[in-house]
Design a protein around this motif. Structure first.
Motif, mmCIF file in Angstrom:
data_model
loop_
_atom_site.group_PDB
_atom_site.id
_atom_site.type_symbol
_atom_site.label_atom_id
_atom_site.label_comp_id
_atom_site.label_asym_id
_atom_site.label_seq_id
_atom_site.Cartn_x
_atom_site.Cartn_y
_atom_site.Cartn_z
ATOM 1 N N UNK B 48 46.274 79.198 10.843
ATOM 2 C CA UNK B 48 45.902 80.535 10.395
ATOM 3 C C UNK B 48 45.491 80.460 8.933
ATOM 4 N N UNK B 49 44.434 81.177 8.543
ATOM 5 C CA UNK B 49 44.084 81.348 7.147
ATOM 6 C C UNK B 49 43.765 82.813 6.913
ATOM 7 N N UNK B 50 43.718 83.199 5.646
ATOM 8 C CA UNK B 50 43.502 84.604 5.351
ATOM 9 C C UNK B 50 44.586 85.494 5.934
ATOM 10 N N UNK B 51 45.757 84.926 6.108
ATOM 11 C CA UNK B 51 46.954 85.592 6.636
ATOM 12 C C UNK B 51 46.888 85.898 8.119
ATOM 13 N N UNK B 52 45.675 86.090 8.667
ATOM 14 C CA UNK B 52 45.610 86.555 10.051
ATOM 15 C C UNK B 52 44.454 85.989 10.862
ATOM 16 N N UNK B 53 43.626 85.131 10.300
ATOM 17 C CA UNK B 53 42.470 84.580 11.009
ATOM 18 C C UNK B 53 42.835 83.239 11.628
ATOM 19 N N UNK B 54 42.693 83.150 12.947
ATOM 20 C CA UNK B 54 42.990 81.874 13.597
ATOM 21 C C UNK B 54 41.895 80.851 13.287
ATOM 22 N N UNK B 55 42.330 79.628 13.039
ATOM 23 C CA UNK B 55 41.381 78.544 12.830
ATOM 24 C C UNK B 55 40.716 78.186 14.159
ATOM 25 N N UNK B 56 39.645 77.431 14.075
ATOM 26 C CA UNK B 56 38.895 77.037 15.259
ATOM 27 C C UNK B 56 39.779 76.304 16.256
ATOM 28 N N UNK B 57 39.740 76.759 17.515
ATOM 29 C CA UNK B 57 40.463 76.078 18.571
ATOM 30 C C UNK B 57 41.917 76.452 18.705
ATOM 31 N N UNK B 58 42.405 77.349 17.875
ATOM 32 C CA UNK B 58 43.816 77.749 17.940
ATOM 33 C C UNK B 58 43.990 78.835 18.998
ATOM 34 N N UNK B 59 44.943 78.652 19.909
ATOM 35 C CA UNK B 59 45.124 79.631 20.996
ATOM 36 C C UNK B 59 45.507 81.014 20.495
ATOM 37 N N UNK B 60 45.166 82.002 21.286
ATOM 38 C CA UNK B 60 45.397 83.398 20.906
ATOM 39 C C UNK B 60 46.875 83.766 20.860
ATOM 40 N N UNK B 61 47.746 82.908 21.411
ATOM 41 C CA UNK B 61 49.178 83.228 21.353
ATOM 42 C C UNK B 61 49.726 83.101 19.923
ATOM 43 N N UNK B 62 48.961 82.481 19.034
ATOM 44 C CA UNK B 62 49.337 82.396 17.624
ATOM 45 C C UNK B 62 48.695 83.562 16.873
ATOM 46 N N UNK B 63 49.501 84.311 16.157
ATOM 47 C CA UNK B 63 48.955 85.392 15.342
ATOM 48 C C UNK B 63 49.689 85.474 14.017
ATOM 49 N N UNK B 64 48.942 85.859 12.993
ATOM 50 C CA UNK B 64 49.521 86.002 11.667
ATOM 51 C C UNK B 64 49.325 87.414 11.166
ATOM 52 N N UNK B 65 50.268 87.848 10.338
ATOM 53 C CA UNK B 65 50.170 89.188 9.773
ATOM 54 C C UNK B 65 50.809 89.196 8.393
ATOM 55 N N UNK B 66 50.559 90.292 7.675
ATOM 56 C CA UNK B 66 51.165 90.472 6.368
ATOM 57 C C UNK B 66 50.160 90.419 5.243
ATOM 58 N N UNK B 67 50.616 90.838 4.068
ATOM 59 C CA UNK B 67 49.828 90.741 2.844
ATOM 60 C C UNK B 67 50.780 90.955 1.674
ATOM 61 N N UNK B 68 50.333 90.573 0.504
ATOM 62 C CA UNK B 68 51.188 90.735 -0.665
ATOM 63 C C UNK B 68 52.226 89.636 -0.750
ATOM 64 N N UNK B 69 53.467 89.958 -0.406
ATOM 65 C CA UNK B 69 54.538 88.966 -0.510
ATOM 66 C C UNK B 69 55.232 88.662 0.808
ATOM 67 N N UNK B 70 54.944 89.393 1.862
ATOM 68 C CA UNK B 70 55.643 89.208 3.134
ATOM 69 C C UNK B 70 54.665 88.895 4.251
ATOM 70 N N UNK B 71 54.920 87.787 4.941
ATOM 71 C CA UNK B 71 54.017 87.316 5.981
ATOM 72 C C UNK B 71 54.808 86.879 7.211
ATOM 73 N N UNK B 72 54.139 86.973 8.356
ATOM 74 C CA UNK B 72 54.772 86.608 9.624
ATOM 75 C C UNK B 72 53.804 85.802 10.469
#
Lengths: 121, 108
Positions: B48-72
Motif C-alpha cells: 500500500x502507498x498513499x495510505x490507501x492505494x494498493x500496489x500493482x498485483x496486490x489482492x483486494x483483501x488488503x486495504x489501508x486507511x487513515x491520515x495524519x498520525x493514525x493508520x490501519x
C-alpha cells in the motif's frame, strides 16, 4: 521488470569499511528515481541508510551520515554503499532499493533480495 | 525524526478471519504512508502507498486507511500466504525515511 541485485563481501572486520554494489536491470538509473540502501539486523526491523539520485543528489540517515557514502555509476547502471568504521552493530541484511522521488511518493517500489553482511573481529 | 509505532507486535488470527494492524506517527505524515509485507528470508514487498492505494498485483483483501498520525492496514479474510511480518513507513518528512517496528501476523 525492474530487478536489483546486491553484491559484495559477506564478512567484514571490525573498524574496516563495508562496501556493497547494487546492479540494476530492467530500468536505467539515468531515467530517474532515487536509489537507496536499507538494512535489517537479524531478527530486527528496517533501517533506511540513504539514497542517491541519478544526478548524484544524496540523502543520508543522520544516525549514520558521518560513516556513509552512496555513489552512482550510470555507465554501469550501478550504485554503491560504503560504510566506514564498522562494528558488530552493523551486522545486518543490506537491501538495495528503488525509491520514489519527492512529490510523487518516496516509498520503496522495488527491493533487491538482500545480502547478509557480518562484522567480525 | 518521525517515529512510527506499530501495534500489536504480534497478532494471532485464524485463517479466513479479519486482521487489523495499526501504525501511529509521532507527528502528522499526511497520507504519505506505505505498508510492506515481509516473509521469512525474503525482501519486503510493497502493499500500500498513499495510505490507501494498493500496489500493482496486490489482492483486494488488503486495504489501508487513515491520515495524519493514525493508520490501519486491514486484511479482510486471511489466507495462508498472508501470515508474515508487516511494516509501515512514512515518507512525508525525510531524511530519514522511517519504518515502524513491525507487526507479526501469525496463525491462531
Amino acid at each position: 521488470q525492474v530487478q536489483l541485485q546486491e553484491s559484495g563481501p559477506g564478512l567484514v572486520k571490525v573498524s574496516e569499511t563495508l562496501s556493497l554494489t547494487c546492479t540494476v536491470s530492467g530500468y536505467s538509473i539515468s531515467s530517474g528515481y532515487y536509489w537507496g540502501w536499507i538494512r535489517q539486523p537479524p531478527g530486527k526491523g528496517l533501517e533506511w541508510i540513504g539514497s542517491i539520485s541519478h544526478s548524484e543528489i544524496t540523502y543520508y540517515n543522520p544516525s549514520l551520515k558521518s560513516r556513509v557514502t552512496i555513489s552512482v555509476d550510470t555507465s554501469k547502471n550501478q550504485f554503491s554503499l560504503k560504510l566506514s568504521s564498522v562494528t558488530a552493530a552493523d551486522t545486518a541484511v543490506y537491501y538495495c532499493a528503488r525509491q520514489g522521488m519527492r512529490g510523487s511518493g518516496s516509498y520503496i517500489h522495488y527491493w533487491g533480495q538482500g545480502t547478509l553482511v557480518t562484522v567480525s573481529s | 525524526e518521525i517515529v512510527m509505532t506499530q501495534s500489536p507486535a504480534t497478532l494471532s488470527v485464524s485463517p479466513g478471519e479479519r486482521a487489523t494492524l495499526s501504525c501511529r506517527a509521532s507527528q502528522s505524515v499526511s497520507s504519505n504512508l506505505a505498508w510492506y509485507q515481509q516473509k521469512p528470508g525474503q525482501a519486503p514487498r510493497l502493499l500500500i502507498y498513499g495510505a490507501s492505494t494498493r500496489a500493482t498485483g496486490i489482492p483486494a483483501r488488503f486495504s489501508g486507511s487513515g491520515s495524519g498520525t493514525e493508520f490501519t492496514l486491514t486484511i479482510s479474510s486471511l489466507q495462508s500466504e498472508d501470515f508474515a511480518l508487516y511494516y509501515c513507513q512514512q515518507y512525508n518528512n525525510w531524511p530519514p525515511l522511517t519504518f515502524g517496528g513491525g507487526t507479526k501476523v501469525e496463525i491462531k
